[in-house]
Each structure stands twice: as C-alpha cells, then as structure tokens.
Scaffold this active site. Structure first.
Site, short mmCIF file in Angstrom:
data_model
loop_
_atom_site.label_atom_id
_atom_site.label_comp_id
_atom_site.label_asym_id
_atom_site.label_seq_id
_atom_site.Cartn_x
_atom_site.Cartn_y
_atom_site.Cartn_z
CD GLN A 120 -0.94 -0.22 3.85
OE1 GLN A 120 -1.31 0.79 4.44
NE2 GLN A 120 -1.44 -1.65 3.83
CG HIS A 122 -0.41 5.69 3.78
ND1 HIS A 122 -1.59 4.92 3.89
CD2 HIS A 122 0.33 5.06 4.50
CE1 HIS A 122 -1.44 3.80 4.53
NE2 HIS A 122 -0.22 4.09 4.93
CD GLU A 157 1.77 3.54 8.09
OE1 GLU A 157 0.65 3.73 8.07
OE2 GLU A 157 2.19 2.48 7.63
CG HIS A 279 4.39 0.99 3.55
ND1 HIS A 279 3.72 2.28 3.03
CD2 HIS A 279 3.48 0.68 4.57
CE1 HIS A 279 2.66 2.58 3.81
NE2 HIS A 279 2.46 1.42 4.57
NE ARG A 298 -6.31 -2.23 1.28
CZ ARG A 298 -7.31 -1.26 1.95
NH1 ARG A 298 -7.96 -0.35 0.97
NH2 ARG A 298 -7.54 -1.06 3.17
#
Length: 411
Positions: A120, A122, A157, A279, A298
């Site tokens: 995926q 972001h 993240e 990642h 995804r």
C-alpha cells in the site's frame, strides 16, 4: 491521567499469539492484529472518569428526616472521543487545537503481523484533500468498497519493532529489481526485467508497476505461481517472496513486492513511512503510530479494491533507502524517534531500578504505553500492554522498572 481500555482488531493477517503473549493472557485461537490506543472514531479507547456531582438539593439523602444533599459522584466509562469533544482545549491543549483542530491528531497501536499486510501507499495532505473532496462531490458512499478516501488527512506512520520485524519499504534500484527477477529463471518475468533495464529510474518503475497491475489475471496467476515455485526452490534472498506467495497465491502483488526493498528490523529499530512510499509489513510485533487517517491505496496482496489510476498518481516512483531509525537519547533518558511530521512524536524510556523519576508534564496530550516490566506513570503501575492518556498540562512522572513508550504531538 486515565487508564485506557483498548479495542483489539481481529484482522485476518494478525498473529494469534503475539499480542496475547505481551498481555500475559491465553490466546483465543483467533487473529489479534492491532490494539488501538487513542480517539479514532472506528474504535476509540475508553476511559473511566468521575461524573460531575449534581447541584445541592437535587438528589435527596435516603435517610428519613435528613437534609437533601448531593449524590456522590460516580465513575463513568466513556469513549475518549467524547471526552475530547466535550472540552478539546482542556484535553489537547490550546496549541494542539489551534494547529490540528479539536481532535487527537495521532493513533497509537500495537501491531502484530502473522501474515503479510496489503502492499500500500498513503497520499500526502494535498492529495488527500483533493481526493476526499472529489469522492464527496461524486457522492461515493463513505463505506463503499470502491471508496478510496475516507477523510481529508494524510497518513504518515512510524513502526518500531518489539520483536524481529520483516517488511517491505520503498522501491529498490530498477537494475537490482531486474537482477532479482532474472535470477528466478522464469521466462514470463523477462519482459518486466527488460523494461526495468531499458528506461530511466522513474519511467522504469512506473512502467513495470503499471504492467504488473494491468496484466491479464490468468497470465499473472501463472507467472506468480512459477516465480513462487522458483523462489521456494532457490531460497535465501528469495525466501520472503515464497512466503508472501504462500499467503497470496497468484496475486500480482508478489511481483510488485520484488520491486521493493526487503527490510528486517531488530527490536528497538524503526521505519518511517511518508507519503507515496509503497510498503507492506510481513511479520512481527511492533508499536505503530500514525496521523489519524484511514486513507490507503492498495497495490496488491489483498482481495480489496485496487484503484490503479489513482494509485499510479500517488506513488513516488523513485528508488529510496529504507532508512532504518534508531532512537536518539536525551539527557533525561528519553529516546526519541525523529520524524519530519508534527502530528506525532514517539519516544521510549528504558527505566531502571533506583533511577530518579522523569517528569513528563507537557502542553500537549500524551499516551504512555508499557511494553515490558512494571513501570509507574504517576500513581499508576502499568503492566505490558497497558496504557494511559495524559491530558495536556497534566503533571506526571515515570519511574520504576521496564519499557515505556510515549506518544505525543509537536505543537
């Protein structure tokens, strides 16, 4: 300071043993993938606070002849989302509210991968705002399987390993990926390897990922099956791809994974994942912190919707080093994982017997998570897996023996 009661999410990829082992409880046999700590609407932590007492005279004493008086205040369990919404400035601090709005800007998790998560990426903040506005304008239901943007926020993240932790992070150089594909000796991989060798870095990575995701499903299934068998036979550096294919037979994401850096973290090491970086987490237990968002695009290793055109718009097609992070120690003993975002700041304390208490009073909200030992946070003794919420400005200190993670905000 409030002890948190947290939800464990039973995603299919979760380990059946890692989180129960940390908590010191018996496994249920079901996957336990993530324990959420914070104020995400999907599974907010619960806290128990004393409800305000009613005004004098509104609740009579039960003793005959007595003078009416207030009923003693009773503890009430309530979601952290509701507590923050009732008084954002008190709980989060004025600086946090001014910078991020009246919401806790991060979500802290225990993440336990027993199988690969989806491959995926972001979006960055601008992309998230544009994507969310577009889907709202087109009236795409927020819970629709093909909905991509669940909110208008980005999702940087950080994952910090508690056990040996395997993952994929960022593209590796195209020539390196080409050599890996050629090393399997599978004829149907040759066109991808040729593309990787024929173009400059960005174009090579874009063309090959596009070709993988748009290939005929049956031909892709056959190619992945042959590649997985070769990876199983050769082993060594190919073993991770054989394991991925075992969980996702025939999935195009197995080939996409070969374009990425394979990373092994040791306990205490971390990875920061910024916008556009592909990642996947493969195996292990870690502490994860992220901006409070659900936006995920995804690339594979999932039965869920893959929006290929939007994915290709978001992905950063450049080779990058994974950049393993190790904490930087401060004079107080706090070990900080430095990242380029303000929504969260993660640090760690390894507390020793007899050491002086460390004051953690801050103008921002904090969540403290114990992962080993029995450290103290204020008057509360924590055991592994237990956590507390500390409102902005609340005076507290940590002491005792064990490992304590601290999540807060840069405001």
């Amino acid at each position: 300071m409030d002890r948190l009661s947290n939800t464990v999410r039973p995603y299919a990829w979760g380990s059946t043993t890692a989180i129960p082992a940390l908590l010191g409880i018996a496994p249920t046999g079901e996957p336990q993938a993530e324990m959420w700590m914070g104020a995400h609407p999907g599974a907010p932590s619960l806290i128990t606070r004393t409800a305000p007492a009613p005004a004098p005279g509104t609740a009579p004493d039960s003793t005959p002849g007595s003078t009416p008086g207030p009923t003693p205040a009773a503890p009430v369990e309530q979601p952290l989302t509701d507590v923050i919404a009732a008084d954002p400035a008190r709980e989060l601090g004025p600086a946090t509210v001014e910078k991020f709005g009246p919401h806790l800007p991060f979500l802290l998790k225990l993440l336990a991968a027993g199988a690969p998560l989806s491959l995926q990426v972001h979006p960055d903040l601008t992309q998230a705002q544009q994507g969310y506005a577009d889907e709202e304008r087109r009236s795409v239901p927020i819970d629709a399987p093909h909905r991509t943007y669940k909110d208008a926020n980005h999702k940087p993240e950080l994952i910090c390993a508690l056990t040996p932790f395997d993952g994929l992070c960022g593209f590796r150089p195209p020539l390196e990926a080409a050599e890996a594909m050629e090393g399997l000796g599978v004829d149907s991989l040759k066109p991808y390897a040729d593309l990787l060798r024929a173009h400059p870095e960005e174009a090579a990575l874009r063309e090959v990922l596009t070709a993988i995701l748009s290939a005929d499903p049956e031909q892709m299934r056959q190619t992945v099956t042959a590649a997985a068998a070769a990876a199983e036979r050769i082993g060594g550096a190919y073993a991770p791809y054989a394991r991925i294919a075992h969980h996702f037979p025939g999935d195009a994401g197995v080939l996409a994974a070969m374009l990425l850096n394979y990373v092994q973290l040791q306990p205490g090491e971390a990875l920061f994942l910024g916008a556009g970086v592909p990642h996947a987490y493969l195996d292990g237990l870690g502490v994860e912190i992220m901006a409070n968002s659900d936006n995920v695009l995804r690339c594979g290793l999932t039965p869920k919707h893959i929006d290929v055109p939007e994915l290709l718009r978001i992905v950063r097609f450049e080779a990058t080093e994974p950049g393993i992070l190790r904490p930087e120690a401060s004079p107080s003993g706090e070990e900080v994982y430095e990242t380029p975002v303000d929504e969260f700041r993660l640090s760690r304390f390894d507390l020793s017997p007899g050491a002086a208490p460390v004051a953690l009073t801050a103008a921002t909200p904090q969540i403290l998570l114990c992962t080993a030992g029995t450290p103290r946070a204020g008057e509360l003794v924590l055991t592994p897996g237990e956590s507390v919420f500390v409102p902005a400005g609340e005076k507290t200190e940590v002491s005792g023996t064990g490992t304590l993670f601290r999540a807060t905000v840069v405001a």
